[in-house]
Write a protein that holds these residues in place. Sequence first.
Motif, PDB file in Angstrom:
ATOM      1  N   ALA A   1       7.841  -4.094   4.050  1.00  0.00           N
ATOM      2  CA  ALA A   1       8.171  -2.671   3.879  1.00  0.00           C
ATOM      3  C   ALA A   1       7.189  -1.870   4.713  1.00  0.00           C
ATOM      4  N   MET A   2       7.713  -1.068   5.615  1.00  0.00           N
ATOM      5  CA  MET A   2       6.856  -0.318   6.523  1.00  0.00           C
ATOM      6  C   MET A   2       7.485   1.037   6.809  1.00  0.00           C
TER       7      MET A   2
ATOM      8  N   ALA B   1      -5.790  -7.586   5.152  1.00  0.00           N
ATOM      9  CA  ALA B   1      -6.163  -7.916   3.774  1.00  0.00           C
ATOM     10  C   ALA B   1      -5.046  -8.629   3.026  1.00  0.00           C
ATOM     11  N   GLY B   2      -3.885  -8.738   3.654  1.00  0.00           N
ATOM     12  CA  GLY B   2      -2.786  -9.473   3.041  1.00  0.00           C
ATOM     13  C   GLY B   2      -1.638  -8.632   2.527  1.00  0.00           C
ATOM     14  N   ALA B   3      -1.672  -7.311   2.753  1.00  0.00           N
ATOM     15  CA  ALA B   3      -0.593  -6.453   2.271  1.00  0.00           C
ATOM     16  C   ALA B   3       0.726  -6.816   2.940  1.00  0.00           C
ATOM     17  N   SER B   4       1.791  -6.768   2.159  1.00  0.00           N
ATOM     18  CA  SER B   4       3.132  -7.073   2.667  1.00  0.00           C
ATOM     19  C   SER B   4       3.909  -5.823   3.039  1.00  0.00           C
ATOM     20  N   GLY B   5       3.327  -4.662   2.771  1.00  0.00           N
ATOM     21  CA  GLY B   5       3.995  -3.419   3.102  1.00  0.00           C
ATOM     22  C   GLY B   5       3.015  -2.270   3.159  1.00  0.00           C
ATOM     23  N   TYR B   6       3.425  -1.202   3.844  1.00  0.00           N
ATOM     24  CA  TYR B   6       2.572  -0.022   4.004  1.00  0.00           C
ATOM     25  C   TYR B   6       3.491   1.188   4.021  1.00  0.00           C
TER      26      TYR B   6
ATOM     27  N   MET C   1       0.841  -1.184   0.000  1.00  0.00           N
ATOM     28  CA  MET C   1       0.000   0.000   0.000  1.00  0.00           C
ATOM     29  C   MET C   1       0.884   1.244   0.000  1.00  0.00           C
ATOM     30  N   LEU C   2       0.537   2.208  -0.845  1.00  0.00           N
ATOM     31  CA  LEU C   2       1.218   3.498  -0.871  1.00  0.00           C
ATOM     32  C   LEU C   2       0.150   4.571  -0.720  1.00  0.00           C
ATOM     33  N   THR C   3       0.177   5.300   0.391  1.00  0.00           N
ATOM     34  CA  THR C   3      -0.972   6.122   0.761  1.00  0.00           C
ATOM     35  C   THR C   3      -0.552   7.351   1.545  1.00  0.00           C
ATOM     36  N   HIS C   4      -1.458   8.324   1.624  1.00  0.00           N
ATOM     37  CA  HIS C   4      -1.256   9.473   2.512  1.00  0.00           C
ATOM     38  C   HIS C   4      -1.708   9.148   3.930  1.00  0.00           C
TER      39      HIS C   4
END
Length: 214
Positions: A126-127, A98-103, A82-85
């Motif tokens: 990745a965090m 939901a299964g994301a491996s990074g945020y 996920m790449l987000t504000h």
Amino acid sequence: MVTDRVRVVIADDHARMRGRIREALEGGGCEVCAEGAEAEEAVALALAHRPDVVLLDIHMPGSGIRAAREITSALPETPVVMLTHSAEDDDLFDSLRAGASGYLLKDSDPELLADSLRSVLRGEGAMHPRLVARIVDEFRAPPRRRFGRPSPAAAKLSGREWEVMQLLAEGLSTDAVAGRLFLSPSTVRVHVSTVLRKLRVKDRESAFRLLRGE
């Protein structure tokens, strides 16, 4: 096996942002094999291109979290980042569920984006650094214990919703809870409204009783 040329599908509803992401990735040696603007399209592109990584915005039309869930279910070997504000706990934890491996946050150094995706492919995840402590806190202090008595109602709440209700039950004002949790008062009120809706009650006191198991 991780190669330098990482193939990426990007999904973000802002064309200018997609352009910046593409530029950062290609500058880091990645290949952007497709771009989408909403969740359903992201899922279709992932299935069609079978990229090494899928990079999703959370709040695009159709929900990036829903797209993450569908992609990780259909393509379990393809990591989603996920790449987000948004640095909100609910978005973070819902993405991981939901299964994301990074945020990653969009205000991060764009020059580090490609290497962050390679880290995911190496199994490192990745965090954004400032979010790591929140994950640690979530596991060190399981929120469903804080009212002191297990309750079936607890399973309906997110960690942040539970934390807001706990502080309110202790007598803190909305503004005080906002200050304690680094939220805006309006965000606290939104959490409370969501809790009341989930528990199907009309006021906070009724919610407190349910959460105490009374």
